[in-house]
Design a protein around this motif. Structure first.
Motif, mmCIF file in Angstrom:
data_model
loop_
_atom_site.group_PDB
_atom_site.id
_atom_site.type_symbol
_atom_site.label_atom_id
_atom_site.label_comp_id
_atom_site.label_asym_id
_atom_site.label_seq_id
_atom_site.Cartn_x
_atom_site.Cartn_y
_atom_site.Cartn_z
ATOM 1 N N THR A 92 68.159 49.840 -63.180
ATOM 2 C CA THR A 92 67.279 49.073 -61.865
ATOM 3 C C THR A 92 67.998 47.791 -62.241
ATOM 4 N N ASN A 93 68.193 46.798 -63.200
ATOM 5 C CA ASN A 93 68.743 46.348 -63.548
ATOM 6 C C ASN A 93 70.431 45.828 -62.480
ATOM 7 N N TYR A 94 70.921 46.413 -62.424
ATOM 8 C CA TYR A 94 72.380 47.041 -61.593
ATOM 9 C C TYR A 94 72.894 46.588 -60.396
ATOM 10 N N CYS A 95 72.774 45.591 -60.104
ATOM 11 C CA CYS A 95 72.818 45.169 -58.590
ATOM 12 C C CYS A 95 72.201 46.609 -57.749
ATOM 13 N N GLY A 96 70.808 46.426 -57.927
ATOM 14 C CA GLY A 96 70.096 46.304 -57.016
ATOM 15 C C GLY A 96 69.906 47.995 -57.012
#
Length: 247
Positions: A15-19
């Motif tokens: 969830t912290n990766y590129c949306g």
């Protein structure tokens, strides 16, 4: 990698990766897309063309993704923030690498919605209005059918007479977030209509306990400035890779 059931690989989504709203929209059953997986990684390819690679993978998986990108019969834009993945694609002259910015709404309350100019009114997007939305960013960009959008999505359109002047809608939906897409009819720009329709979508997000999120190409100054004016704050950025001359 092989085609897989999306719900079986939701655990890979970072969830912290590129949306995360686009891959989650597939995994949670809101929107259509393809998922490819092996024992350690998963690729989510949303109906809109946005693709996200997660997990532990080597060059064999990147070769698979590149071949998919190069031979795809529909839009394929890979989002990435891993340096080794970026380096792999930078070696290939047949792709274009750009940057995308991600924003989250930075306030605890929805924005006040100003009055519309005389002659305009705002309406929920229904089946009839959906047919009138002509442009690059409409629900058809990210939803596979009008039926899917009307059942699982949401949008608002500002109209003047029988003409759709501006609209904002859920471009991607997950259980926790809504990515807002907007567009203004070229004949009605500079009237603040995009801002008003976007505020209505933010209000809808609050009413349904979902976070409004926003994303745009790094060179889309108008979208970035509107996001900031609405109260969005940039939280991340990532690289995108697409085949040269991809629309």
């Amino acid at each position: 990698m092989y085609k897989a059931e999306s719900k079986d690989y939701i655990k890979y989504i970072d969830t912290n990766y590129c949306g995360a709203v686009y891959p989650l929209s597939i995994a949670e059953g809101f929107q259509q897309g393809d998922v490819y997986a092996d024992s350690r990684s998963a690729l989510f390819w949303h109906y809109s063309g946005f693709a996200f690679l997660y997990g532990e993978y080597g060059e064999d998986v990147l070769d698979f993704v590149y071949n998919l990108l190069a031979n795809a019969d529909r839009r394929f834009i890979l989002f990435m923030d891993d340096q080794s993945t970026e380096e792999y694609f930078r070696k290939n002259k047949n792709v274009t690498i750009e940057k995308r910015l991600f924003f989250e709404y930075g306030k605890d309350v929805p924005p006040a919605i100003p009055e519309l100019p005389d002659g305009f009114q705002i309406c929920e997007i229904n089946a009839e209005l959906l047919k009138k939305l002509n442009g690059n960013i409409t629900p058809y960009f990210s939803w596979d059918s009008a039926k899917s959008f009307l059942e699982k999505g949401k949008g608002y359109c500002i109209v003047k007479g029988n003409t759709a002047a501006a609209w904002a809608f859920s471009a991607a939906v997950s259980t926790k977030e809504i990515d807002i897409g907007i567009e203004t009819n070229s004949e009605y720009r500079r009237l603040g209509l995009a801002e008003i329709s976007a505020k209505k979508m933010i209000e809808y997000c609050f009413e349904h306990n979902k976070r409004p999120v926003w994303a745009c190409h790094q060179d889309n100054t108008a979208s970035r400035k509107l996001a900031e004016k609405l109260g969005f704050v940039q939280t991340a950025e990532c690289f995108t890779v697409k085949k040269n001359f991809c629309p």
